[in-house]
Design an enzyme around this catalytic site. Structure first.
Site, PDB file in Angstrom:
ATOM      1  N   CYS A  72       0.795  -1.227   0.000  1.00  0.00           N
ATOM      2  CA  CYS A  72       0.000   0.000   0.000  1.00  0.00           C
ATOM      3  C   CYS A  72       0.827   1.277   0.000  1.00  0.00           C
ATOM      4  O   CYS A  72       0.518   2.216  -0.749  1.00  0.00           O
ATOM      5  CB  CYS A  72      -0.990   0.002   1.161  1.00  0.00           C
ATOM      6  SG  CYS A  72      -0.223   0.038   2.798  1.00  0.00           S
ATOM      7  N   HIS A 111      -1.936   1.047   6.791  1.00  0.00           N
ATOM      8  CA  HIS A 111      -2.433   1.278   5.444  1.00  0.00           C
ATOM      9  C   HIS A 111      -2.427   2.766   5.139  1.00  0.00           C
ATOM     10  O   HIS A 111      -2.719   3.601   6.010  1.00  0.00           O
ATOM     11  CB  HIS A 111      -3.860   0.738   5.282  1.00  0.00           C
ATOM     12  CG  HIS A 111      -4.354   0.782   3.877  1.00  0.00           C
ATOM     13  ND1 HIS A 111      -3.839  -0.021   2.886  1.00  0.00           N
ATOM     14  CD2 HIS A 111      -5.294   1.559   3.276  1.00  0.00           C
ATOM     15  CE1 HIS A 111      -4.458   0.235   1.744  1.00  0.00           C
ATOM     16  NE2 HIS A 111      -5.334   1.198   1.948  1.00  0.00           N
ATOM     17  N   ASP A 129      -8.012   3.577  -4.120  1.00  0.00           N
ATOM     18  CA  ASP A 129      -7.154   2.640  -3.387  1.00  0.00           C
ATOM     19  C   ASP A 129      -6.720   1.491  -4.294  1.00  0.00           C
ATOM     20  O   ASP A 129      -7.480   0.559  -4.559  1.00  0.00           O
ATOM     21  CB  ASP A 129      -7.880   2.080  -2.162  1.00  0.00           C
ATOM     22  CG  ASP A 129      -6.894   1.657  -1.076  1.00  0.00           C
ATOM     23  OD1 ASP A 129      -5.876   1.025  -1.422  1.00  0.00           O
ATOM     24  OD2 ASP A 129      -7.124   1.979   0.094  1.00  0.00           O
TER      25      ASP A 129
END
Length: 286
Positions: A72, A111, A129
């Site tokens: 991420c 994250h 995302d």
């Protein structure tokens, strides 16, 4: 503060299989998001090799342009740089991926989440995302309710653990339960200590298991150790029990080409991880 250098936008777009830049908008954002999710794999090869790869934006963009992916901090970090360069209003937020709904870890900064706002053709802010692996193929307008993408259903609602933030609830077939993110605005240096922990701790899933994932709008491709799963309307699993088949799947499914030296390190680790998983499954079987 992390110093930013504008990425080579034409090279980045070529990496995504796109022919040119478009003005910011919801449809253009969706095309960018889908191309990134399909072509840039969610992977932790560097961690499995025992290295802590940098997460500064310039390094993350360079990784993507070199044909690699990341997780991420690197994927959303690189994508945010591209969106910034294309004129989008992007905000970076601290998040927390929750493995279960009954014991949420809260915003533990495992994250990096992104939102985009001020699109000329949309009244909403958007959740962007590309760093959830078996997650979103397209961005989602931040509108409470259920959102369908291919065979999967995601939920959006105000976060119960981050006041003013949001919760993305994963499809029941996903690898985690939900992801919460806070409204706070942060930069990549906010995650340096978490990245170090996730890259080196024996408790980290990235350290424990070789994994590569991608989403293409019709399903997810999930490789854990030696097992390649295609998750769609149904789930099919393939055991990749030779280094040739394993490396070929990495290249063919994910566009991830390993060097011979990398393969010599990673293949025995993936075999050991698979054998340990099978032994544990056998010991817990009724």
């Amino acid at each position: 503060m992390v110093r930013r250098v504008l990425p080579d936008v034409p090279a980045f777009l070529r990496r995504l299989g796109l022919t040119g830049a478009e003005p910011p908008g919801a449809e253009a954002l969706t095309r960018l998001h889908r191309a990134f999710a399909e072509r840039v794999p969610y992977e932790a090869v560097e961690i499995q090799l025992g290295r802590v790869a940098p997460i500064d934006p310039t390094s993350s963009v360079a990784r993507v342009l070199a044909g690699r992916g990341g997780y991420c901090f690197q994927l959303n970090g690189a994508f945010a740089e591209l969106l910034d360069a294309l004129g989008y209003t992007v905000t970076r937020h601290p998040g927390g991926v929750q493995m279960t709904l009954d014991q949420p870890v809260g915003i533990n900064r495992n994250h990096l989440a992104l939102t985009v706002r001020d699109l000329p053709d949309s009244p909403h802010a958007w959740l962007v995302d590309v760093g959830l692996g078996d997650g979103l193929h397209s961005p989602l307008p931040l509108v409470e309710g259920l959102h369908r993408q291919g065979p999967f259903t995601f939920g959006l609602a105000p976060s119960p653990v981050a006041p003013g933030g949001w919760r993305l609830t994963h499809d029941r077939r996903g690898s985690f339960a939900c992801m919460d993110f806070a409204p706070d605005v942060v930069d990549l240096d906010h995650f340096t200590d978490r990245h170090e922990h996730l890259s080196t701790s024996p408790e980290s899933g990235f350290v424990r298991t070789f994994g590569v994932l991608r989403a293409d709008g019709r399903g997810w491709d999930v490789l854990r150790a030696l097992t390649l799963s295609r998750v769609a309307g149904t789930t099919t699993r393939t055991l990749l029990d030779s280094p040739a088949d394993w490396s070929a799947a990495l290249a063919d499914v994910y566009g991830l080409v390993l060097t011979r030296d990398e393969l010599e390190v990673l293949w025995p680790k993936a075999v050991a991880q698979h054998e340990a998983h099978e032994a544990h499954a056998g010991s817990t079987a009724p």
